[in-house]
Design an enzyme around this catalytic site. Structure first.
Site, mmCIF file in Angstrom:
data_model
loop_
_atom_site.group_PDB
_atom_site.id
_atom_site.type_symbol
_atom_site.label_atom_id
_atom_site.label_comp_id
_atom_site.label_asym_id
_atom_site.label_seq_id
_atom_site.Cartn_x
_atom_site.Cartn_y
_atom_site.Cartn_z
ATOM 1 N N LYS A 173 0.869 -1.184 0.000
ATOM 2 C CA LYS A 173 0.000 0.000 0.000
ATOM 3 C C LYS A 173 0.906 1.234 0.000
ATOM 4 C CE LYS A 173 -1.472 3.311 2.345
ATOM 5 N NZ LYS A 173 -1.767 4.372 1.433
ATOM 6 N N GLU A 248 9.890 2.275 10.579
ATOM 7 C CA GLU A 248 10.886 3.342 10.405
ATOM 8 C C GLU A 248 10.130 4.661 10.411
ATOM 9 O OE1 GLU A 248 13.994 3.397 10.624
ATOM 10 O OE2 GLU A 248 14.400 1.255 10.519
ATOM 11 N N CYS A 282 13.754 11.792 6.128
ATOM 12 C CA CYS A 282 13.752 11.441 7.552
ATOM 13 C C CYS A 282 15.133 11.634 8.152
ATOM 14 C CB CYS A 282 13.294 10.004 7.734
ATOM 15 S SG CYS A 282 14.188 8.862 6.672
ATOM 16 N N GLU A 381 9.387 17.111 14.784
ATOM 17 C CA GLU A 381 9.778 16.941 13.385
ATOM 18 C C GLU A 381 8.920 17.853 12.511
ATOM 19 O OE1 GLU A 381 8.672 13.383 11.112
ATOM 20 O OE2 GLU A 381 10.752 13.228 10.480
HETATM 21 P P1 NAP Z 1 2.328 8.937 7.363
HETATM 22 O O1 NAP Z 1 1.287 9.978 7.303
HETATM 23 O O2 NAP Z 1 2.572 8.248 8.658
HETATM 24 O O3 NAP Z 1 1.951 7.876 6.232
HETATM 25 C C1 NAP Z 1 2.780 6.772 5.951
HETATM 26 C C2 NAP Z 1 1.933 5.681 5.312
HETATM 27 O O4 NAP Z 1 1.010 5.192 6.281
HETATM 28 C C3 NAP Z 1 1.099 6.176 4.132
HETATM 29 O O5 NAP Z 1 1.040 5.171 3.148
HETATM 30 C C4 NAP Z 1 -0.247 6.397 4.773
HETATM 31 O O6 NAP Z 1 -1.316 6.355 3.865
HETATM 32 C C5 NAP Z 1 -0.300 5.227 5.728
HETATM 33 N N1 NAP Z 1 -1.291 5.363 6.794
HETATM 34 C C6 NAP Z 1 -1.877 6.483 7.266
HETATM 35 N N2 NAP Z 1 -2.780 6.169 8.222
HETATM 36 C C7 NAP Z 1 -2.755 4.821 8.362
HETATM 37 C C8 NAP Z 1 -3.453 3.898 9.196
HETATM 38 N N3 NAP Z 1 -4.373 4.303 10.081
HETATM 39 N N4 NAP Z 1 -3.167 2.590 9.083
HETATM 40 C C9 NAP Z 1 -2.241 2.156 8.212
HETATM 41 N N5 NAP Z 1 -1.559 2.987 7.378
HETATM 42 C C10 NAP Z 1 -1.801 4.303 7.461
HETATM 43 O O7 NAP Z 1 3.767 9.506 6.885
HETATM 44 P P2 NAP Z 1 4.067 10.386 5.599
HETATM 45 O O8 NAP Z 1 3.537 11.759 5.837
HETATM 46 O O9 NAP Z 1 3.655 9.659 4.367
HETATM 47 O O10 NAP Z 1 5.667 10.397 5.604
HETATM 48 C C11 NAP Z 1 6.418 11.285 6.343
HETATM 49 C C12 NAP Z 1 6.960 10.605 7.589
HETATM 50 O O11 NAP Z 1 7.702 9.459 7.213
HETATM 51 C C13 NAP Z 1 7.932 11.488 8.360
HETATM 52 O O12 NAP Z 1 7.686 11.358 9.737
HETATM 53 C C14 NAP Z 1 9.286 10.885 8.002
HETATM 54 O O13 NAP Z 1 10.297 11.129 8.962
HETATM 55 C C15 NAP Z 1 8.943 9.434 7.898
HETATM 56 N N6 NAP Z 1 9.954 8.712 7.129
HETATM 57 C C16 NAP Z 1 10.798 7.864 7.788
HETATM 58 C C17 NAP Z 1 11.775 7.181 7.105
HETATM 59 C C18 NAP Z 1 12.695 6.228 7.822
HETATM 60 O O14 NAP Z 1 13.224 5.324 7.176
HETATM 61 N N7 NAP Z 1 12.904 6.372 9.122
HETATM 62 C C19 NAP Z 1 11.898 7.341 5.725
HETATM 63 C C20 NAP Z 1 11.030 8.207 5.077
HETATM 64 C C21 NAP Z 1 10.052 8.887 5.784
HETATM 65 P P3 NAP Z 1 -1.863 7.662 3.063
HETATM 66 O O15 NAP Z 1 -0.808 8.703 3.113
HETATM 67 O O16 NAP Z 1 -2.089 7.137 1.729
HETATM 68 O O17 NAP Z 1 -3.125 8.050 3.733
#
Ligand code: NAP
Length: 479
Positions: A173, A248, A282, A381
């Site tokens: 997904k 992550e 990140c 963050e």
């Molecule tokens: P996010 O809002 O947490 O979303 C990540 C994924 O989770 C998306 O596919 C999202 O779907 C899905 N999701 C949302 N609600 C969910 C639920 N209730 N159940 C299951 N899945 C759900 O994060 P983002 O805004 O996409 O990404 C930014 C974050 O990622 C930042 O905090 C960044 O630091 C972190 N990040 C970490 C790393 C690492 O390796 N440590 C690498 C890259 C990014 P939808 O968006 O489609 O709704």
């Protein structure tokens, strides 16, 4: 009429219950395509297909797995310019960065193709006479992969490739904001020779598809990359259902600059890791922790360097930094400019919304000086092109400040002192430490991950990926 892109379930392309437009954040008039929105029934069909395909894939020959992964890697590398351009168009990082990310995704598939052939076990003597002990690794089963928007091809690749290499079946997904690269990757995988059902793509909202995936009884393990809040909820659901889980999450990565640093080098690596990819990594440095002897020179040199940064259309020649990926992220970034000023930090550069020739989510990279460690801009963050400088007395204060965070992903130090570099490598509470290098920018063949609130569960990438994507079996045989 824009092209429609469907979900891949059991080897077939199936229409969604609806479609969502994928917009270019550099130019909102540019619609990249329409992408299927799945529902819980489609997700259920994908999980069932993966379960049905699992026994054969788990025991398939390693040559067949190698061939499929190697073919996928070769096609990605051959098409890296096209895929990198799509990436830049849908996510907003520059075309050069997009091509680099696509190349990385290809290299990851090549690395894990090799892993198919390197699967090793152990044979040990038993403590009981006449008995042999074998320790082997087997696939976990059907894994659910949930990915964020900021690395739309590399993160799906670094989860899919090890999952398939070690014999698991997959339901992916991807982030709803950037489904284009995930769809292109799925299309390549669909022609790689892997059997129907081994890899499935279900696009749609996290609250619908992601939630159903995490809670589906047919899923054995979840690998998630994204925000801490969503990650914590997923971990709780997986604990409830006794699923293996790997998370992550975010970072608030420190970049220490000591008095003895090479000033030009320290400025360059700080600019690179704080602002390139629009600060949406990140591993980006958002806290620049600078000792007082070099502080005034560092602030002035950063302002001078930042004045030369060209913000523009991600696809245009000469752009250093593209737009923010979405309106909600732009609003969040700009809100932290107000928060920082309200807390008493000095806005030393940038921090303004930019109007360019096309309607996009542009802002100038922002730098605060005179900030302190207890401010929200230094604890939360932000995930955009916003960094702040914290002045500290000496190395010991810098190390304490660097470690004073609920996160622990990446940390860097700029110094010419072997003593301080060595001490920092040993005492930084981060999963990845950089000496005279940006906090962002890592190799694909070694472990990736953090500590504290940044990561949970086994590391990703390199050989360490097998900790999550396999389970260990210990077999005893009477000779
Ligand atoms: P996010 O809002 O947490 O979303 C990540 C994924 O989770 C998306 O596919 C999202 O779907 C899905 N999701 C949302 N609600 C969910 C639920 N209730 N159940 C299951 N899945 C759900 O994060 P983002 O805004 O996409 O990404 C930014 C974050 O990622 C930042 O905090 C960044 O630091 C972190 N990040 C970490 C790393 C690492 O390796 N440590 C690498 C890259 C990014 P939808 O968006 O489609 O709704």
């Amino acid at each position: 009429m824009t092209q429609r892109h469907d979900n891949l379930i059991n080897g077939e392309w199936l229409a969604g219950t609806g479609y969502a437009p994928n917009l270019n954040p550099s130019n909102l008039a540019d619609v990249i395509g329409e992408y299927a929105q799945g529902d819980a029934a489609q997700l259920d069909a994908a999980v069932r297909a993966a379960r049905a395909a699992f026994p054969a894939w788990a025991t398939s020959g390693i040559q067949a797995r190698f061939d499929a992964l190697d073919k996928i890697g070769s096609e990605i590398l051959a098409r890296k310019e096209e895929l990198g351009t799509l990436l830049a168009r849908e996510e907003g990082k520059t075309r050069a960065e997009g091509i680099g990310e696509a190349a990385r995704a290809g290299a990851i598939f090549k690395f894990f193709a090799g892993e198919c052939l390197r699967g090793a076990g152990e044979t040990l003597p038993s403590v009981r006479p006449g008995i042999g002990v074998e320790i082997t690794r087997e696939p976990v089963g059907v894994v659910g992969l949930i990915t964020p928007w900021n690395f739309p091809i590399a993160i799906p690749a670094w989860k899919i490739a090890p999952a398939l290499a070690y014999g698991n079946c997959v339901v992916l997904k991807p982030a709803d904001l950037v489904p284009g690269c995930a769809w292109a990757l799925a299309e390549i995988i669909s022609r790689s020779g892997i059997p129907a059902g081994v890899f499935n793509l279900v696009m749609g909202r996290g609250s619908v598809i992601g939630d159903a995936l995490v809670n589906h009884p047919g899923i054995d393990a979840i690998s998630f990359t994204g925000s801490q809040g969503v990650g914590a909820r997923i971990a709780a659901a997986c604990a409830q259902n006794l699923k293996k889980v790997q998370l992550e999450m975010g970072g608030k990565n420190p970049q220490v600059v000591l008095d003895d640093a090479d000033l030009a080098q320290a400025v360059e690596l700080s600019v690179q890791s704080a602002f390139y990819s629009t600060g949406q990594r990140c591993t980006a440095s958002s806290r620049l922790i600078v000792t007082e002897g070099i502080y005034p020179k560092f602030v002035a040199a950063m302002q001078e360097r930042m004045a030369k940064i060209r913000v523009g259309d991600a696809l245009a020649q000469g752009t250093d930094i593209g737009p923010v990926a979405s309106l909600s992220q732009l609003e969040q970034d700009l809100s932290y400019i107000e928060i920082g000023q309200g807390e008493g930090a000095l806005l030393a550069a940038g921090g303004e919304r930019l109007k360019l020739a096309t309607d996009g989510y542009y802002m100038t990279p922002a730098l605060f000086s005179e900030s302190s460690q207890d401010m929200r801009i230094n604890r939360e963050e932000i995930f955009g092109p916003v960094a702040s400088i914290i002045r500290v007395k000496d190395y010991e204060a810098a190390l304490a400040c660097a470690n004073d965070t609920p996160f622990g992903l990446s940390a860097g130090i700029a110094t010419s002192s072997l003593k301080y570099a060595t001490h920092f490598k040993r005492h930084s509470q981060a999963g990845m430490v950089m000496v005279n290098l940006p906090t962002a920018g890592v190799d694909y063949h070694v472990p990736f991950g953090g500590r504290k609130g940044s990561s949970y569960g086994p590391r990703e990438q390199g050989r360490y990926a097998q900790e999550f994507f396999t389970t260990v079996k210990t077999a005893y045989t009477l000779a």
